[in-house]
Design a protein around this motif. Sequence first.
Motif, PDB file in Angstrom:
ATOM      1  N   TRP A 212      89.679  21.087  -4.527  1.00  0.00           N
ATOM      2  CA  TRP A 212      90.341  21.726  -5.673  1.00  0.00           C
ATOM      3  C   TRP A 212      89.615  23.005  -6.079  1.00  0.00           C
ATOM      4  O   TRP A 212      90.217  24.059  -6.263  1.00  0.00           O
ATOM      5  CB  TRP A 212      90.391  20.715  -6.831  1.00  0.00           C
ATOM      6  CG  TRP A 212      90.704  21.326  -8.155  1.00  0.00           C
ATOM      7  CD1 TRP A 212      89.808  21.728  -9.109  1.00  0.00           C
ATOM      8  CD2 TRP A 212      92.002  21.609  -8.698  1.00  0.00           C
ATOM      9  NE1 TRP A 212      90.453  22.238 -10.185  1.00  0.00           N
ATOM     10  CE2 TRP A 212      91.791  22.182  -9.973  1.00  0.00           C
ATOM     11  CE3 TRP A 212      93.297  21.439  -8.218  1.00  0.00           C
ATOM     12  CZ2 TRP A 212      92.855  22.584 -10.773  1.00  0.00           C
ATOM     13  CZ3 TRP A 212      94.340  21.843  -9.034  1.00  0.00           C
ATOM     14  CH2 TRP A 212      94.121  22.400 -10.285  1.00  0.00           C
ATOM     15  N   ILE A 213      88.289  22.899  -6.194  1.00  0.00           N
ATOM     16  CA  ILE A 213      87.504  24.062  -6.615  1.00  0.00           C
ATOM     17  C   ILE A 213      87.682  25.206  -5.624  1.00  0.00           C
ATOM     18  O   ILE A 213      87.915  26.353  -6.014  1.00  0.00           O
ATOM     19  CB  ILE A 213      86.007  23.685  -6.739  1.00  0.00           C
ATOM     20  CG1 ILE A 213      85.795  22.788  -7.955  1.00  0.00           C
ATOM     21  CG2 ILE A 213      85.134  24.926  -6.831  1.00  0.00           C
ATOM     22  CD1 ILE A 213      84.393  22.226  -8.069  1.00  0.00           C
ATOM     23  N   LEU A 214      87.620  24.870  -4.330  1.00  0.00           N
ATOM     24  CA  LEU A 214      87.663  25.928  -3.322  1.00  0.00           C
ATOM     25  C   LEU A 214      88.986  26.685  -3.310  1.00  0.00           C
ATOM     26  O   LEU A 214      89.012  27.905  -3.200  1.00  0.00           O
ATOM     27  CB  LEU A 214      87.411  25.346  -1.941  1.00  0.00           C
ATOM     28  CG  LEU A 214      85.949  25.232  -1.517  1.00  0.00           C
ATOM     29  CD1 LEU A 214      85.843  24.586  -0.159  1.00  0.00           C
ATOM     30  CD2 LEU A 214      85.276  26.593  -1.497  1.00  0.00           C
ATOM     31  N   THR A 215      90.094  25.949  -3.418  1.00  0.00           N
ATOM     32  CA  THR A 215      91.370  26.639  -3.219  1.00  0.00           C
ATOM     33  C   THR A 215      92.084  26.974  -4.519  1.00  0.00           C
ATOM     34  O   THR A 215      92.947  27.832  -4.533  1.00  0.00           O
ATOM     35  CB  THR A 215      92.329  25.787  -2.367  1.00  0.00           C
ATOM     36  OG1 THR A 215      92.428  24.505  -2.968  1.00  0.00           O
ATOM     37  CG2 THR A 215      91.833  25.658  -0.960  1.00  0.00           C
ATOM     38  N   ARG A 216      91.745  26.292  -5.595  1.00  0.00           N
ATOM     39  CA  ARG A 216      92.556  26.442  -6.796  1.00  0.00           C
ATOM     40  C   ARG A 216      91.818  27.001  -8.007  1.00  0.00           C
ATOM     41  O   ARG A 216      92.401  27.111  -9.072  1.00  0.00           O
ATOM     42  CB  ARG A 216      93.178  25.087  -7.180  1.00  0.00           C
ATOM     43  CG  ARG A 216      94.289  24.628  -6.247  1.00  0.00           C
ATOM     44  CD  ARG A 216      95.564  25.409  -6.495  1.00  0.00           C
ATOM     45  NE  ARG A 216      96.611  25.091  -5.545  1.00  0.00           N
ATOM     46  CZ  ARG A 216      96.766  25.728  -4.381  1.00  0.00           C
ATOM     47  NH1 ARG A 216      95.953  26.707  -4.033  1.00  0.00           N
ATOM     48  NH2 ARG A 216      97.736  25.394  -3.571  1.00  0.00           N
ATOM     49  N   THR A 217      90.537  27.312  -7.863  1.00  0.00           N
ATOM     50  CA  THR A 217      89.835  27.863  -9.026  1.00  0.00           C
ATOM     51  C   THR A 217      89.178  29.197  -8.683  1.00  0.00           C
ATOM     52  O   THR A 217      89.014  29.539  -7.515  1.00  0.00           O
ATOM     53  CB  THR A 217      88.729  26.918  -9.540  1.00  0.00           C
ATOM     54  OG1 THR A 217      87.672  26.920  -8.590  1.00  0.00           O
ATOM     55  CG2 THR A 217      89.229  25.509  -9.746  1.00  0.00           C
ATOM     56  N   ARG A 218      88.805  29.902  -9.728  1.00  0.00           N
ATOM     57  CA  ARG A 218      88.145  31.187  -9.566  1.00  0.00           C
ATOM     58  C   ARG A 218      86.804  31.006  -8.858  1.00  0.00           C
ATOM     59  O   ARG A 218      86.419  31.800  -8.012  1.00  0.00           O
ATOM     60  CB  ARG A 218      87.930  31.798 -10.956  1.00  0.00           C
ATOM     61  CG  ARG A 218      87.407  33.194 -10.920  1.00  0.00           C
ATOM     62  CD  ARG A 218      87.372  33.768 -12.304  1.00  0.00           C
ATOM     63  NE  ARG A 218      86.305  33.150 -13.087  1.00  0.00           N
ATOM     64  CZ  ARG A 218      86.025  33.493 -14.326  1.00  0.00           C
ATOM     65  NH1 ARG A 218      86.727  34.415 -14.940  1.00  0.00           N
ATOM     66  NH2 ARG A 218      85.043  32.916 -14.979  1.00  0.00           N
ATOM     67  N   THR A 219      86.103  29.914  -9.229  1.00  0.00           N
ATOM     68  CA  THR A 219      84.814  29.643  -8.596  1.00  0.00           C
ATOM     69  C   THR A 219      84.969  29.576  -7.078  1.00  0.00           C
ATOM     70  O   THR A 219      84.142  30.121  -6.339  1.00  0.00           O
ATOM     71  CB  THR A 219      84.254  28.309  -9.122  1.00  0.00           C
ATOM     72  OG1 THR A 219      84.394  28.298 -10.532  1.00  0.00           O
ATOM     73  CG2 THR A 219      82.816  28.129  -8.744  1.00  0.00           C
ATOM     74  N   ASN A 221      87.260  30.972  -5.171  1.00  0.00           N
ATOM     75  CA  ASN A 221      87.468  32.346  -4.683  1.00  0.00           C
ATOM     76  C   ASN A 221      86.127  33.050  -4.515  1.00  0.00           C
ATOM     77  O   ASN A 221      85.881  33.729  -3.525  1.00  0.00           O
ATOM     78  CB  ASN A 221      88.295  33.121  -5.715  1.00  0.00           C
ATOM     79  CG  ASN A 221      89.636  33.530  -5.160  1.00  0.00           C
ATOM     80  OD1 ASN A 221      90.036  33.079  -4.103  1.00  0.00           O
ATOM     81  ND2 ASN A 221      90.314  34.393  -5.887  1.00  0.00           N
ATOM     82  N   TRP A 222      85.289  32.880  -5.505  1.00  0.00           N
ATOM     83  CA  TRP A 222      83.985  33.552  -5.491  1.00  0.00           C
ATOM     84  C   TRP A 222      83.101  32.993  -4.389  1.00  0.00           C
ATOM     85  O   TRP A 222      82.341  33.725  -3.767  1.00  0.00           O
ATOM     86  CB  TRP A 222      83.300  33.407  -6.855  1.00  0.00           C
ATOM     87  CG  TRP A 222      83.977  34.204  -7.918  1.00  0.00           C
ATOM     88  CD1 TRP A 222      85.014  35.067  -7.756  1.00  0.00           C
ATOM     89  CD2 TRP A 222      83.662  34.220  -9.312  1.00  0.00           C
ATOM     90  NE1 TRP A 222      85.365  35.610  -8.964  1.00  0.00           N
ATOM     91  CE2 TRP A 222      84.552  35.115  -9.936  1.00  0.00           C
ATOM     92  CE3 TRP A 222      82.714  33.571 -10.096  1.00  0.00           C
ATOM     93  CZ2 TRP A 222      84.522  35.369 -11.301  1.00  0.00           C
ATOM     94  CZ3 TRP A 222      82.677  33.825 -11.462  1.00  0.00           C
ATOM     95  CH2 TRP A 222      83.577  34.721 -12.057  1.00  0.00           C
ATOM     96  N   TYR A 224      84.062  31.727  -1.442  1.00  0.00           N
ATOM     97  CA  TYR A 224      84.495  32.342  -0.182  1.00  0.00           C
ATOM     98  C   TYR A 224      84.040  33.801  -0.113  1.00  0.00           C
ATOM     99  O   TYR A 224      83.602  34.279   0.927  1.00  0.00           O
ATOM    100  CB  TYR A 224      86.015  32.289  -0.047  1.00  0.00           C
ATOM    101  CG  TYR A 224      86.552  30.963   0.414  1.00  0.00           C
ATOM    102  CD1 TYR A 224      86.312  30.522   1.713  1.00  0.00           C
ATOM    103  CD2 TYR A 224      87.295  30.154  -0.428  1.00  0.00           C
ATOM    104  CE1 TYR A 224      86.807  29.313   2.150  1.00  0.00           C
ATOM    105  CE2 TYR A 224      87.793  28.935  -0.006  1.00  0.00           C
ATOM    106  CZ  TYR A 224      87.546  28.518   1.291  1.00  0.00           C
ATOM    107  OH  TYR A 224      88.023  27.324   1.726  1.00  0.00           O
ATOM    108  N   ALA A 225      84.161  34.502  -1.223  1.00  0.00           N
ATOM    109  CA  ALA A 225      83.852  35.937  -1.228  1.00  0.00           C
ATOM    110  C   ALA A 225      82.368  36.196  -1.011  1.00  0.00           C
ATOM    111  O   ALA A 225      82.009  37.055  -0.215  1.00  0.00           O
ATOM    112  CB  ALA A 225      84.319  36.566  -2.532  1.00  0.00           C
ATOM    113  N   PHE A 296      84.155  30.813   5.526  1.00  0.00           N
ATOM    114  CA  PHE A 296      85.277  30.092   6.122  1.00  0.00           C
ATOM    115  C   PHE A 296      84.949  28.612   6.203  1.00  0.00           C
ATOM    116  O   PHE A 296      83.838  28.235   6.540  1.00  0.00           O
ATOM    117  CB  PHE A 296      85.554  30.659   7.521  1.00  0.00           C
ATOM    118  CG  PHE A 296      86.834  30.183   8.146  1.00  0.00           C
ATOM    119  CD1 PHE A 296      88.061  30.633   7.676  1.00  0.00           C
ATOM    120  CD2 PHE A 296      86.811  29.290   9.205  1.00  0.00           C
ATOM    121  CE1 PHE A 296      89.238  30.210   8.262  1.00  0.00           C
ATOM    122  CE2 PHE A 296      87.981  28.860   9.797  1.00  0.00           C
ATOM    123  CZ  PHE A 296      89.206  29.323   9.319  1.00  0.00           C
TER     124      PHE A 296
END
Lengths: 355, 271
Positions: A212-219, A221-222, A224-225, A296
């Motif tokens: 959930w955190i990885l795909t659905r939250t801002r955290t 996104n960060w 992965y970035a 990834f």
Amino acid sequence: MSQSVQAAPATVPSEPSNRVKLGMSNRILARPEVGALVAAIIIFIFFMAAAPAFRSAESFFTVLYQASTIGIVAVAVGLLMIGGEFDLSAGVIVTTAGLVNSMFCWYLGVNLWIGAILSLAFCLAIGFLNGYLVMRTGIPSFLITLGTFFVLQGANLGVTKLVTNQVSSTDISQIDGFDSLANVFAFTIKVGGVTVWGTVIYWLIFVALAAWILTRTRTGNWIYAVGGAPDSARAVGVPLFKTKIGLFMSVSFLGWFVGMHILYRFNTLQAGNGVGNEFLYIIAAVVGGTLLTGGFGNAWGVAIGAFIFGMTSLGIVYAGWDPNWFKAFLGVMLLLAVLVNLYVKRLSTTTRKAD
Amino acid sequence: MTDTLADHADSQLIKGQTLIEMVDVGKSYGAIRALRGISMKVNAGEVTCVLGDNGAGKSTLIKIMSGLHPHNDGRLLVDGKEASFSSPREALDHGIATVYQDLAVVPLMEVWRNFFLGSELRVGNYPLARLKVKEMRAIADEELRKMGIVVKDINQPIGTLSGGQRQCVAIARAVYFGARVLILDEPTAALGVKQSGVVLKYVAAARDAGLGVVFITHNPHHAYLVGDHFVILKLGSTALDGTRDEVTLDQLTAQMAGGDELAELSHELKR
């Protein structure tokens, strides 16, 4: 000037029209966990055929338990690796967490809950220190956490010897709070006559939460970035420092969690335990499709990686083979996983670059 | 396209108003002085071109404006108030957005995630608040479409787009998030002729929408196509500073090609 500006949309859209749209099969193949899923199914069928003892529900849940003890920490290690860092101290911190709790309460005779909370604070501090040193010095996390790994490994043995005069912690089952903590961290439930360890449930919860955190939250996104392109991430305003330190701290948090489970399941701990497990976490993550260079991967892949670990470590025993071969098998699995990942990634990106 | 840019551009911007002013700014890295005595203005609705050879201090200059490294000499005024940024986030909060040549995007992440990176839309402001994935996909797709960039699949990794498209996504993103000053770091350096044209049109559109644009390049032809004000840097200080009326393309080209040094060289190499 404004004339040419308004004319722009007419010419630009035609440009990418010769781009090849991905087929469904390629899009599925491009998912990080697919290689691991295929491998897991093959291994499962293999042991079903080769080991009669493997075929009961009881042994299936034993496999899941085995997978969960590695899988819980592996989830956090996977997130950390997606974020572009390693943590080699993740294996021994599990033992450290249990030892701090056990020996503090035994020495001072206080309630075990106090020790558990103290141990949590201690582990989070180590995670913070790992992250802080990596970010402040710019030294690769591989080296920094290799350092903390040796420090903790030595301190586990040294301090245990000082406090208890032996290399294992003492019996704490008579100290206040043991039963309630065991009910939280080491409970089992019966499902249709089959014993299910609580850690399996915790494991699934942590995996779902991480996914959930990885795909659905801002955290996410960060995460992965910062793993994929740290400088770009920082330039658009992603807090690099906070994200990475948070990842190191979540590894030490889940390390503490498993440490609590082991302490309240077995009551005493061998101070030398946990060494080598850091590699099992990394293997689970890599087999699950996490890229070693960061940016990834996903949580379900890491869970499948841990499940493969559980199946093979017990499957070999159930099949009646010499368990000494287990590590060799694990090594082959790792190599195959890396090859499959490389192949799948090339397959899924080259087709898109057809322009 | 101009419509979209104008839609999102800050309507309070008055053409010609000074957004950023640098007074005698300098920067040293340890014992090395990368930049000294730089004074320049970035005005709304104008393109300020910064030209210079490799190592002239162009990158250092934009790093100061974009908040990657603070300056250690002189004064940086944003909207007339003195400022010193310690992080890109702070510069962004002042409406200063930078599009870097190579570090503009995260290649393995989807186009829409890149578009919203660092400014994600969420349902609430608590930890683990859900991202508005559907809205973000739709907005990113629509904004890019409006600006003339059509990607087949908004979910494809941005690394699979061409260099020019990636630049345009990065510019579109900066404008969408309310940039007042747009700093472009060699946006045309790695691009072909046609792709460069696309990027230059966006630069012009951003200017027409009233944004202050800082255009870093070492191509005087590209600079002269869109620029209002030209600054040439050499070895960390200003070698030429003039408006469009005061500078000709030939002068720019000559200065960029080496200027006096080139004349000297041709004298030495005379055959």
